[in-house]
Design a protein around this motif. Structure first.
Motif, PDB file in Angstrom:
ATOM      1  N   UNK A 129      -3.403  23.237  18.754  1.00  0.00           N
ATOM      2  CA  UNK A 129      -4.319  23.140  19.888  1.00  0.00           C
ATOM      3  C   UNK A 129      -5.742  22.810  19.448  1.00  0.00           C
ATOM      4  N   UNK A 130      -5.982  22.842  18.137  1.00  0.00           N
ATOM      5  CA  UNK A 130      -7.338  22.615  17.634  1.00  0.00           C
ATOM      6  C   UNK A 130      -7.683  21.128  17.680  1.00  0.00           C
ATOM      7  N   UNK A 131      -8.806  20.804  18.315  1.00  0.00           N
ATOM      8  CA  UNK A 131      -9.304  19.430  18.313  1.00  0.00           C
ATOM      9  C   UNK A 131     -10.451  19.380  17.301  1.00  0.00           C
ATOM     10  N   UNK A 197      -4.221  16.612  14.858  1.00  0.00           N
ATOM     11  CA  UNK A 197      -2.817  17.008  15.011  1.00  0.00           C
ATOM     12  C   UNK A 197      -2.187  16.361  16.253  1.00  0.00           C
ATOM     13  N   UNK A 198      -3.004  15.814  17.141  1.00  0.00           N
ATOM     14  CA  UNK A 198      -2.464  15.229  18.369  1.00  0.00           C
ATOM     15  C   UNK A 198      -3.263  13.996  18.768  1.00  0.00           C
ATOM     16  N   UNK A 199      -2.750  13.282  19.790  1.00  0.00           N
ATOM     17  CA  UNK A 199      -3.361  12.009  20.183  1.00  0.00           C
ATOM     18  C   UNK A 199      -4.696  12.194  20.901  1.00  0.00           C
ATOM     19  N   UNK A 200      -4.900  13.319  21.547  1.00  0.00           N
ATOM     20  CA  UNK A 200      -6.169  13.565  22.232  1.00  0.00           C
ATOM     21  C   UNK A 200      -7.304  13.606  21.213  1.00  0.00           C
ATOM     22  N   UNK A 201      -7.046  14.313  20.120  1.00  0.00           N
ATOM     23  CA  UNK A 201      -8.009  14.364  19.015  1.00  0.00           C
ATOM     24  C   UNK A 201      -8.146  12.979  18.386  1.00  0.00           C
ATOM     25  N   UNK A 202      -6.995  12.301  18.181  1.00  0.00           N
ATOM     26  CA  UNK A 202      -7.009  10.969  17.575  1.00  0.00           C
ATOM     27  C   UNK A 202      -7.782   9.957  18.391  1.00  0.00           C
ATOM     28  N   UNK A 283      -5.108   3.059  16.175  1.00  0.00           N
ATOM     29  CA  UNK A 283      -4.494   3.738  17.311  1.00  0.00           C
ATOM     30  C   UNK A 283      -4.887   5.208  17.320  1.00  0.00           C
ATOM     31  N   UNK A 284      -4.468   5.905  18.396  1.00  0.00           N
ATOM     32  CA  UNK A 284      -4.779   7.333  18.533  1.00  0.00           C
ATOM     33  C   UNK A 284      -3.853   8.214  17.702  1.00  0.00           C
TER      34      UNK A 284
END
Length: 318
Positions: A129-131, A197-202, A283-284
């Motif tokens: 969950x960490x951004x 760890x996820x696309x939102x952060x990416x 890309x993300x």
């Protein structure tokens, strides 16, 4: 002893013999910049002038990445090394001083975590969950200089982003260079290289440089056109030489780098941002890097074009 090129130029101009040689080289560099053809005798005269410098401090001078009058320093460097600028794969000597060591480039995640909440860094950065990129922005906000210069380039680059008519790419690039040159690397590298760890952060990481204005055109230009634009500019040419020297891949090397210095490569990569050859994440969901260009319709220069693109795409060192 190696000196910066501005000091070396002043020393040279105070000596009659060196002064005369340097003036010849200035004319050679100017002709090259303006793409004026040099006849055989002129080329020989330019080469001899460079050789005549011998052990002059001008021939061995370097520039510092964050120095004042950096453009002037780089102009002096390329004046005395104008014979090195015939093509991309001749830019093997960086005009910048090399990193003495990697220590100041190692991100202190304990310090980062303490700034944010005082918790242990592993629990801060390991959770899904960490951004980390959002957290890096929060850390930037703790520095007046970081938040001011980040706001400056963001406001310039988002104005008319996505529209080539409205987006002022030159101003956007200048704002990005200001940010990456003037803000301490402790802040800038966290924002650009935050682990995701996820696309939102990416997505946040990919959009760090506002790619709609700084990176993308409506249609992809040819990579050779990007290269030509870069070689016409002392700053971009210098950053490209630095990138080529420090990010040169080596298949036989365990770490993928011919220089065995990832810190220097990452710093050289940051230096390319805000130039005509600005790279970015593709890309993300990936940390792969590329230029916004294509090698289609390159004719008999297809191989050279592929080499330029390959310095960013699939570069094991980077």
């Amino acid at each position: 002893p190696r000196s910066d090129c501005i000091a070396a130029e002043q020393l040279c101009l105070s000596d009659a013999s060196c002064n005369g040689t340097y003036r010849i080289l200035e004319n050679c560099a100017l002709a090259k910049t303006r793409l004026l053809p040099l006849d055989h005798d002129s080329r020989v005269r330019c080469l001899n002038a460079e050789l005549d410098l011998g052990n002059s401090s001008l021939l061995h001078c370097k520039c510092h990445r964050r120095m004042k009058r950096q453009q002037h320093c780089l102009r002096v460097f390329w004046t005395v090394h104008s014979s090195m600028t015939d093509g991309y794969f001749n830019l093997e000597t960086s005009p910048y001083e090399s990193l003495a060591n990697e220590e100041h480039w190692k991100t202190d995640y304990n310090k980062l975590a303490a700034l944010l909440s005082g918790k242990d860094c592993s629990s801060q950065l390991a959770g899904d969950a960490t951004n980390a990129c959002l957290k890096a922005t929060h850390v930037c906000n703790l520095s007046k200089k970081c938040v001011r210069l980040r706001t400056d380039y963001a406001s310039i680059c988002t104005k008319g982003a996505g529209s080539e008519d409205a987006c002022d790419r030159r101003k956007c690039h200048r704002g990005l260079r200001n940010f990456f040159e003037k803000v301490p690397e402790d802040f800038t590298k966290r924002i650009l290289f935050c682990p995701c760890q996820d696309e939102l952060c990416g997505e946040r990481r990919r959009k760090t440089i506002v790619p709609d204005c700084s990176f993308q055109y409506n249609t992809k230009p040819n990579c050779l056109w990007l290269l030509d634009s870069c070689l016409e500019d002392h700053m971009c040419k210098s950053r490209l030489a630095d990138f080529q020297q420090n990010c040169q891949p080596a298949d036989t090397s365990p770490d993928g780098c011919s220089q065995h210095n990832h810190a220097a490569c990452l710093q050289a990569y940051m230096g390319m941002i805000g130039t005509p050859m600005t790279p970015n994440y593709i890309s993300n969901s990936s940390v792969e890097i590329s230029l916004w260009c294509t090698c289609e319709s390159s004719g008999n220069q297809k191989e050279k074009c592929d080499q330029i693109l390959g310095m960013f795409e699939g570069n094991k060192c980077l």
